[in-house]
Design a protein around this motif. Structure first.
Motif, PDB file in Angstrom:
ATOM      1  N   VAL A   1      -2.116  -9.245  -3.060  1.00 45.90           N
ATOM      2  CA  VAL A   1      -1.184  -8.199  -2.635  1.00 45.90           C
ATOM      3  C   VAL A   1       0.240  -8.559  -3.074  1.00 45.90           C
ATOM      4  O   VAL A   1       1.004  -7.693  -3.523  1.00 45.90           O
ATOM      5  CB  VAL A   1      -1.254  -7.980  -1.110  1.00 45.90           C
TER       6      VAL A   1
ATOM      7  N   SER B   1      -8.348  -5.769  -0.687  1.00 44.63           N
ATOM      8  CA  SER B   1      -8.878  -5.240   0.586  1.00 44.63           C
ATOM      9  C   SER B   1     -10.257  -5.824   0.877  1.00 44.63           C
ATOM     10  O   SER B   1     -10.628  -5.997   2.042  1.00 44.63           O
ATOM     11  CB  SER B   1      -8.939  -3.715   0.556  1.00 44.63           C
TER      12      SER B   1
ATOM     13  N   PHE C   1      -5.083  -3.762  -5.243  1.00 42.30           N
ATOM     14  CA  PHE C   1      -5.131  -3.609  -3.787  1.00 42.30           C
ATOM     15  C   PHE C   1      -6.564  -3.463  -3.317  1.00 42.30           C
ATOM     16  O   PHE C   1      -6.968  -4.016  -2.286  1.00 42.30           O
ATOM     17  CB  PHE C   1      -4.298  -2.407  -3.315  1.00 42.30           C
TER      18      PHE C   1
ATOM     19  N   LEU D   1       0.831  -1.204   0.000  1.00 43.16           N
ATOM     20  CA  LEU D   1       0.000   0.000   0.000  1.00 43.16           C
ATOM     21  C   LEU D   1       0.866   1.254   0.000  1.00 43.16           C
ATOM     22  O   LEU D   1       0.615   2.200  -0.748  1.00 43.16           O
ATOM     23  CB  LEU D   1      -0.948   0.023   1.204  1.00 43.16           C
TER      24      LEU D   1
END
Ligand code: MSP
Length: 524
Positions: free
Chosen positions: A417, A457, A453, A365
């Motif tokens: 990720v 999430s 991402f 991130l």
């Protein structure tokens, strides 16, 4: 969309305060409940306390408290602990509540009318010094003396109410055969089937002379209903009100291996018996009994005598050092979901925190956010169809195996990720950015990473809701949170490519999971 979903945890004894085992099962149930809510299902998640056990009476007496006072205190401790650790259960049932007691009385009366509960005689070796029966084999082993006080055992018989369990061996075996997922994991199912095949005997379900802490047998107040029979009925009493009946049958009873027999044999047999009554015919069998294994602590079984329970104070220390979501992630990703026990060890916790949360989730991130800030002024100029990274994401999603509880999604999220990091390594946007002609290529790479991402999430939210909601805030995607609160979430739609639209941005923010460094030793 598949409608309602009902998941329960065991109801916990209130003789002691909560420890890691209770928090673990309840946290796993919370993660399952959240992932079903994220799918848009109408979830009912139940936990609570089992209060009528003799050990609750004993524990209260040791503290010179009334049983009710001690039960109240510990029930409150369970309720508050679960809230403190981010559990969002829809109800908390206590077996001492009138709504439950009333249901138990009704159910037992109904079973007495059909003959599945009957008055019989129990005969065995009684240890008067301990006020308990000693099983035949154990009595013989101890020369028919009390294993505790060595006083001679006496042959005694008493009137007991029995449940006609023996009548349900065949029906249970048929159910197991027709519903291979009824007991999970599969190895537990096989254990249960083998024990049923070995034969089932009727079980006593009442006791006399044990004081007045419990549910009285309807029409015969000298008898108290055995605590397990009382306790199992909580799963049904909680949804007895008309507006909750539609949640039944439960989809998942989540438990540990210590109480598998009660949940996979006694409880479904009781339900089969109740189905035959005019009043309780709505009680179909639950979808699944999922039985996990045990946490041990720093390589040793946890026990009172060793005093090595990972207790609330320790759990709070982990939460304060690493954050609640990190604790949840560790419990759920490293816990004993299968048939092996898991070790709760500090070194392992730190290793997982750093390797998965700091180095993978947090790092990806911050790389994407920093480059988006630096090269794109914090905004994605165009939404792109995506290239090789999108291809890998979609392959991972196709291969994702959620498993019986849906928890496999956590690993899928982590895999996504990891794809981001690999993509940044191969495409090197930080190099491309040195030449202004590459602006579009850089924007396309960062968009693909950000979009990946975002999809990750959504897979990680059930286990790390606080952190993932923070991620959504940074993306300007607070709408997910609102939809979840309004029970209008749409996981399947949300994970489709393209949720980040042209013009949306990504705030830099602080490290999601700062790398954990042991305090350096001072002195020497
Ligand atoms: N009151 C009964 C359950 C009645 S359900 C109708 C009971 N209570 S308990 O307080 O002893 O809780 C047992 C449950 O706590 C286990 O089945 C499991 O869910 C959890 N755990 C207790 N110790 C544990 C570990 N060491 N590891 C993981 N979970 C364990 O039995």
């Amino acid at each position: 969309m598949a409608g309602r979903f009902y998941i329960s945890t065991p109801i916990y004894y209130v003789n002691e305060r909560p420890h890691i085992g209770h928090l673990y099962t309840t946290t796993v149930a919370d993660v399952v409940a959240r992932s079903r809510r994220l799918e848009g299902r109408d979830v009912f998640f139940l936990t609570g306390t089992d209060e009528h056990a003799a050990k609750v009476v004993d524990a209260a007496r040791e503290r010179s408290l009334s049983t009710r006072e001690w039960a109240d205190r510990n029930a409150a401790a369970f309720r508050e602990t679960f809230a403190e650790f981010g559990i969002e259960n829809d109800d908390f049932i206590r077996t001492s509540e009138p709504r439950h007691i009333h249901f138990v009385e009704q159910a037992i009366s109904a079973l007495e009318r059909t003959g599945d509960v009957y008055l019989g005689k129990y005969e065995g070796w009684y240890d008067a010094s301990q006020e308990e029966y000693v099983p035949e084999s154990r009595a013989a082993e101890h020369d028919f003396r009390s294993p505790v006080t060595r006083k001679p055992l006496v042959r005694r018989s008493e009137d007991n109410y029995f449940f006609r369990l023996s009548a349900y061996a065949e029906p249970l075996l048929r159910h197991l055969a027709a519903h291979p997922d009824f007991v999970q994991p599969g190895a537990r199912r096989n254990e249960v089937a083998a024990r049923i095949e070995a034969g089932l005997e009727d079980v006593p379900i009442s006791r006399t002379g044990g004081g007045d802490w419990g549910v009285r047998f309807p029409g015969n107040p000298d008898h108290l209903i055995y605590v397990w029979i009382d306790a199992l009925l909580n799963y049904a009493s909680a949804v007895d009100p008309e507006d909750r009946r539609a949640y039944w049958p439960a989809d998942v009873h989540l438990i540990a291996k210590d109480i598998l027999w009660f949940h996979a044999v006694i409880w479904p047999a009781m339900l089969l018996a109740l189905q035959k009554t005019p009043t309780h015919s709505w009680l179909a069998l639950p979808g699944m009994v999922y039985s996990h294994s045990f946490w041990i602590s720093e390589g040793q079984k946890m026990s009172k005598s060793l005093g090595n329970f990972v207790d609330l104070d320790q759990l709070r220390r982990y939460r304060d050092r690493f954050g609640l979501d990190a604790l949840r992630y560790f419990l759920v990703s490293q816990g004993p979901l299968g048939t092996n026990d898991s070790d709760f060890a500090e070194a392992r916790f730190i290793e997982i925190y750093n390797s998965d949360l700091a180095n993978v989730v947090g790092n990806a991130l911050s790389r994407v956010a920093n480059m988006t800030g630096r090269y794109l002024d914090g905004r994605f100029p165009t939404a792109t169809e995506g290239g090789p990274l999108r291809g890998r994401v979609e392959a991972s999603l196709r291969a994702c195996a959620p498993g019986p509880l849906g928890l496999g999604r956590i690993a899928c999220g982590m895999e996504l990720v990891r794809h981001i990091d690999a993509h940044i390594e191969t495409t090197q946007p930080f190099r491309l950015a040195k030449d202004a002609n590459n602006q579009n290529a850089v924007a396309a790479i960062l968009y693909e990473c950000a979009e990946t991402f975002r999809i990750a999430s959504l897979h990680l939210w059930p286990v790390m809701p606080e952190k993932m909601e923070e991620v959504w805030r940074r993306f300007g995607l607070g709408a997910y949170r609102d939809a979840l609160q309004q029970r209008a979430a749409r996981f399947a739609d949300w994970i489709a490519w393209g949720g980040i639209e042209a013009g949306m941005g990504l705030e830099r923010g602080s490290a999601l999971f700062p790398r954990f460094q042991e305090e350096p030793e001072t002195g020497a």
